[in-house]
Design a protein around this motif. Structure first.
Motif, short mmCIF file in Angstrom:
data_model
loop_
_atom_site.label_atom_id
_atom_site.label_comp_id
_atom_site.label_asym_id
_atom_site.label_seq_id
_atom_site.Cartn_x
_atom_site.Cartn_y
_atom_site.Cartn_z
N ALA A 111 0.85 -1.19 0.00
CA ALA A 111 0.00 0.00 0.00
C ALA A 111 0.89 1.24 0.00
O ALA A 111 1.81 1.36 0.81
N GLY A 112 0.62 2.16 -0.92
CA GLY A 112 1.42 3.37 -0.99
C GLY A 112 1.01 4.40 0.05
O GLY A 112 -0.10 4.37 0.58
N SER A 113 1.93 5.31 0.35
CA SER A 113 1.66 6.39 1.31
C SER A 113 1.36 7.68 0.54
O SER A 113 2.15 8.08 -0.33
N PRO A 114 0.24 8.34 0.84
CA PRO A 114 -0.10 9.58 0.12
C PRO A 114 0.81 10.73 0.55
O PRO A 114 1.45 10.69 1.60
N LEU A 115 0.84 11.78 -0.27
CA LEU A 115 1.66 12.96 0.04
C LEU A 115 1.08 13.78 1.19
O LEU A 115 1.80 14.49 1.88
N LYS A 116 -0.24 13.69 1.36
CA LYS A 116 -0.95 14.46 2.38
C LYS A 116 -0.78 15.97 2.17
O LYS A 116 -0.46 16.72 3.09
N VAL A 117 -0.97 16.37 0.91
CA VAL A 117 -0.96 17.80 0.57
C VAL A 117 -2.24 18.10 -0.20
O VAL A 117 -2.84 17.19 -0.80
N PRO A 118 -2.70 19.33 -0.20
CA PRO A 118 -3.91 19.68 -0.95
C PRO A 118 -3.75 19.39 -2.43
O PRO A 118 -2.67 19.56 -3.00
N GLY A 119 -4.82 18.91 -3.04
CA GLY A 119 -4.86 18.74 -4.49
C GLY A 119 -4.45 17.37 -4.98
O GLY A 119 -4.50 17.12 -6.19
N GLU A 120 -4.10 16.45 -4.09
CA GLU A 120 -3.61 15.17 -4.60
C GLU A 120 -4.74 14.26 -5.09
O GLU A 120 -4.48 13.16 -5.57
N GLN A 121 -5.98 14.75 -5.00
CA GLN A 121 -7.09 14.00 -5.58
C GLN A 121 -7.27 14.28 -7.06
O GLN A 121 -8.09 13.64 -7.74
N LEU A 122 -6.48 15.17 -7.61
CA LEU A 122 -6.61 15.55 -9.02
C LEU A 122 -6.24 14.39 -9.94
O LEU A 122 -5.40 13.55 -9.60
N ALA A 123 -6.84 14.37 -11.11
CA ALA A 123 -6.49 13.36 -12.12
C ALA A 123 -5.03 13.54 -12.52
O ALA A 123 -4.54 14.66 -12.69
N GLU A 157 1.74 21.55 -2.40
CA GLU A 157 0.38 21.48 -2.94
C GLU A 157 0.43 21.02 -4.39
O GLU A 157 1.38 21.33 -5.12
N VAL A 158 -0.60 20.26 -4.78
CA VAL A 158 -0.75 19.88 -6.18
C VAL A 158 -1.69 20.89 -6.84
O VAL A 158 -2.83 21.08 -6.37
N LEU A 159 -1.25 21.52 -7.88
CA LEU A 159 -2.04 22.53 -8.58
C LEU A 159 -2.68 21.92 -9.82
O LEU A 159 -2.06 21.10 -10.51
N GLY A 160 -3.93 22.29 -10.08
CA GLY A 160 -4.65 21.69 -11.20
C GLY A 160 -5.36 22.70 -12.06
O GLY A 160 -5.46 23.88 -11.73
N GLU A 161 -5.87 22.17 -13.16
CA GLU A 161 -6.64 22.98 -14.09
C GLU A 161 -7.63 22.06 -14.78
O GLU A 161 -7.24 21.06 -15.38
N GLY A 162 -8.91 22.34 -14.61
CA GLY A 162 -9.94 21.49 -15.19
C GLY A 162 -9.94 20.09 -14.59
O GLY A 162 -10.23 19.12 -15.30
N GLY A 163 -9.60 19.98 -13.32
CA GLY A 163 -9.58 18.68 -12.65
C GLY A 163 -8.35 17.85 -12.91
O GLY A 163 -8.24 16.73 -12.43
N GLN A 164 -7.38 18.40 -13.68
CA GLN A 164 -6.17 17.68 -14.06
C GLN A 164 -4.96 18.38 -13.45
O GLN A 164 -4.88 19.61 -13.43
N VAL A 165 -4.02 17.60 -12.95
CA VAL A 165 -2.81 18.19 -12.39
C VAL A 165 -2.05 18.97 -13.47
O VAL A 165 -1.94 18.53 -14.62
N ARG A 166 -1.54 20.16 -13.10
CA ARG A 166 -0.73 20.95 -14.03
C ARG A 166 0.65 21.29 -13.47
O ARG A 166 1.58 21.61 -14.22
N ALA A 167 0.78 21.21 -12.10
CA ALA A 167 2.08 21.56 -11.50
C ALA A 167 2.11 21.10 -10.05
O ALA A 167 1.07 20.85 -9.42
N LEU A 168 3.31 21.01 -9.53
CA LEU A 168 3.53 20.71 -8.11
C LEU A 168 4.17 21.94 -7.48
O LEU A 168 5.25 22.37 -7.90
N ARG A 169 3.46 22.53 -6.53
CA ARG A 169 4.03 23.69 -5.82
C ARG A 169 4.94 23.16 -4.72
O ARG A 169 4.53 22.32 -3.91
N CYS A 170 6.15 23.65 -4.68
CA CYS A 170 7.17 23.12 -3.77
C CYS A 170 7.81 24.24 -2.96
O CYS A 170 7.61 25.43 -3.22
N GLN A 171 8.60 23.82 -2.01
CA GLN A 171 9.39 24.74 -1.19
C GLN A 171 10.80 24.21 -1.08
O GLN A 171 11.01 23.01 -0.87
N ARG A 172 11.76 25.09 -1.22
CA ARG A 172 13.15 24.66 -1.07
C ARG A 172 13.47 24.40 0.40
O ARG A 172 12.90 25.02 1.29
N MET A 173 14.40 23.45 0.61
CA MET A 173 14.76 23.04 1.96
C MET A 173 16.27 23.21 2.17
O MET A 173 17.04 23.33 1.21
#
Length: 706
Positions: free
Chosen positions: A296-308, A393-409
């Motif tokens: 079983a995989g582990s989800p990212l637990k960030v907003p938007g990961e339900q996007l296609a 956060e996973v960013l989407g457009e029309g229900g489809q993922v378009r980008a991954l918003r990230c932060q540098r560490m």
């Protein structure tokens, strides 16, 4: 006239022996054969140096050495009293405290499955490939699989690694396994199976842990049924490792080798749906092994990961196997994670036609848990890697993922894993464009079908609680191992757990009391690892000065649609040359060493006697005999048998106190003395300190071992 016989009592037995008989001989005449000794030889006068043959005589303050104490009328002797056993254990620990030797090579000790690596490497070097494959198969029922996907803990432990590169152990394992297939001799490597025991065992899960457990048990004569939820056996070997790393025909061949021993496999049988633990008991299974994998995989637990377009990495790999390879042509793929699953997802996405693949990891490349070889391969194939970056956060457009918003560490203080903890850099947010996002940050065990989980015991990490010694759970007759106990682990760990559980189940069903594992093992590392100078000296004496052979690889022009195996097999010349690089750290007298056998029997504990040890250069000047003073316990049997039996005085005890060593008494090399190379000293040595040169390069047995 004095009586010519003496009557005494030994361990409650009335014994009558000739006057002048020693207590040791009297005990042996009475059938008491288990009084230990390392310095005694019936042809020689008593020496009494090892102090292992001591016995207790009530009324006598001190324990008496039975090899040098003559019987007396009416004596009462105890050979295994609590006091005697404690004294023998202490004597062994003192002998071992200055025993600078490796019973087994660090490669074998580093292998979770305990495969006799030094042995099969030596057999490969001798061109004895069937025997090499048979030796691997004793402890590892998936040799062709592990020849490709093993994480090579043996090579990490290899002493040669610090000098000029570890011996290519895994390459030789693969070569031996495939060579016997090429010659059609695989059947010759399969182990014998004991007569039917009358016991039935159910194994749940046909991954590496379940298959290994089934292999062990069927060899012991038990009727084993493996129940697997998927359409084919293999677990994560099939559904988590891509075919360009592990061709399916080779996986099937290894699995068939287990089934050919008599294991029954039932597919598409899901725990909780098609059967329960209780129903298995009702069918007459005397024991059950739970080998559920962490699928079983582990989800990212960030907003938007339900996007296609957002997928769990393990699901992506599984669907590639079950459904077919998706068409990712023209799509940008981002993979989040730094382990082997993340690398597999990235390389698989390339083969599915992705326009680009970017692997995103929150630490640096140095901290990535994936195999270095896999990381290098991914980079060569064109996978981009973005480090010190965490998803927000996973960013989407029309229900489809378009980008991954990230932060540098940036890296802060070490966490519980020992790796430096990634810390966010304020104001460093940015976007990584993608149409497909694969989350490969971890895996978990799915216990949904296990109705008795609360009785078995579950950890906060959703793994089962099992006894470390025997992998027994809280339910009578139910055992568990592999990922379901360890959490996500590597293939060789799962194989080791399956075999360990198989041994425990066998003991549970039959009441057998045999020890599992190699018993006592002396390690040079316990006194401080050998220095690079020592290792270089050993290389010069025993090995070829050759660099490690590179892993052959196939280089594609473009990887889209290319599912053929990337890593290739070495050729015979390379295999044999690589075998000659082994410096044979483990002792060739492993199976015959009396010191090791007694240390196992008396449970010697070296933690009580740690300290400085003497280190000596091995004398290999004689063409047929070598003298390793590091292993010597100064029993003097070698020099005494040479003098008393053969009439020579070639060897002697040189120096005094802790500096004493056995050497040619003249100070000359052994071949320049009166030595006739008869081998009597070799035959009587209880530790392999004096050994015949060139007999073999590793501890292996010519017959099957359980």
């Amino acid at each position: 006239m004095a009586s010519s016989t003496v009557k005494l009592t030994i361990d409650g037995r009335q014994v009558e022996v000739p006057a002048g008989t020693t207590l040791l001989d009297a005990a042996r005449r009475a059938g008491i054969e288990d009084i230990p000794t390392l310095c005694h030889d019936p042809r020689l006068h008593p020496y009494g140096s090892c102090f292992l043959c001591v016995v207790e005589v009530p009324g006598t303050k001190k324990l008496l050495p039975s090899c040098a104490t003559e019987v007396r009328e009416g004596m009462e002797v105890h050979t295994h009293s609590e006091r005697v056993v404690a004294a023998r254990k202490r004597a062994l620990e003192l002998l071992l405290s200055d025993h600078y030797a490796d019973c087994l090579g660090p490669c074998q000790l580093g292998c979770p499955a305990g495969v006799d690596i030094q042995g099969y490497v030596a057999l490969v070097g001798a061109g004895r490939y069937v025997e090499a494959a048979r030796l691997i198969r004793e402890r590892n029922p998936l040799p062709a699989v592990c020849g490709r996907v093993c994480v090579r803990k043996c090579e990490v432990a290899c002493r040669r690694a610090v000098v000029d590169g570890a011996v290519g152990i895994n390459m030789m394992k693969r070569y031996a396994a495939e060579r016997v297939d090429d010659e059609g001799r695989r059947a010759e490597t399969l182990p014998p199976v004991a007569p039917p025991s009358g016991h039935r065992v159910a194994v749940i899960g046909a991954g590496p842990a379940g298959l290994s457990c089934a292999d062990f048990l069927v060899r012991r004569g038990h009727a084993v049924t493996v129940l697997e939820a998927s359409p084919a056996a293999g677990g994560m070997l099939r559904y988590g490792i891509p075919e360009y790393r592990l061709p399916r025909d080779l996986l099937d061949r290894d699995i068939q080798g287990i089934l050919d021993l008599g294991v029954t496999l039932q597919l598409e049988q899901r725990l909780g749906r098609d059967f329960t633990l209780e129903s298995l008991r009702g069918e007459g299974y005397g024991a059950i092994f739970l080998g559920l994998g962490a699928q079983a995989g582990s989800p990212l637990k960030v907003p938007g990961e339900q996007l296609a377009g957002v997928r769990l990495g393990v699901d992506f790999l599984r669907e590639n196997e079950l459904i077919g390879h998706p068409d990712l042509a023209g799509r940008r793929v981002a993979v989040v994670g730094g382990g082997n699953t993340a690398i597999d997802c990235a390389r698989t996405a390339l083969r599915c036609g992705a326009a680009s693949v970017n692997l995103v990891y929150r630490r640096t490349r140095t901290e990535m848990p994936a195999n270095v070889e896999e990381i290098d391969a991914a980079c060569r194939e064109g996978v981009a890697m973005t480090f010190l970056t965490a998803p927000l956060e996973v960013l989407g457009e029309g229900g489809q993922v378009r980008a991954l918003r990230c932060q540098r560490m940036e890296l802060g203080e070490p966490d519980r894993s020992g790796r430096r903890r990634p810390v966010p850099v304020p104001g460093s947010e940015y976007e990584i464009p993608c149409e497909v996002l694969l989350a490969a940050i971890g895996q978990a065990v799915d216990l949904d079908g296990l109705q008795d989980a609360h009785q078995l015991g579950v950890t906060p990490w959703k793994t089962l609680i099992a006894d470390e010694a025997g992998l027994a759970t809280g339910l009578e007759g139910v055992f568990a191992g592999g990922d379901v106990v360890l959490g996500p682990a590597v293939v060789i760990d799962a194989i080791a757990q399956g075999r360990k559980a198989g041994a425990a189940i066998d003991r549970y069903l039959t009441g057998a009391r045999e020890r599992f594992g190699p018993g006592f093992v002396s390690r040079k590392d316990s006194a401080g690892a050998p220095t690079p100078v020592e290792t270089r000296q050993r290389i010069a004496a025993l090995s070829q000065e050759l660099p490690r052979a590179p892993q052959p690889e196939r280089h594609g022009q473009g990887w889209a649609g290319d599912w053929a195996e990337v890593e290739l097999r070495i050729d015979e010349e390379t295999a044999r040359q690589e075998a000659m690089r082994c410096i044979s750290c483990g002792c060739s007298d492993f199976f015959s060493c009396d010191l090791r056998r007694l240390a196992t029997e008396y449970d010697a504990d070296l933690s009580l006697t740690k300290g400085e040890v003497s280190r000596h250069e091995v004398d290999r000047r004689h063409p047929h005999i070598e003298i390793d003073a590091n292993k010597c316990i100064l029993c003097a049997k070698c020099l005494r048998v040479c003098e008393a039996v053969l009439g020579g005085s070639v060897l002697g005890l040189v120096e005094r106190g802790f500096r004493t060593v056995v050497q040619p008494s003249t100070g000359l090399p052994l071949q320049e003395t009166g030595c006739i190379s008869c081998g009597a000293c070799v035959d009587v040595c209880p530790t392999g300190a004096i050994a015949e040169r060139g007999t073999r390069r590793g501890p292996w047995r010519p017959s099957w071992q359980p």
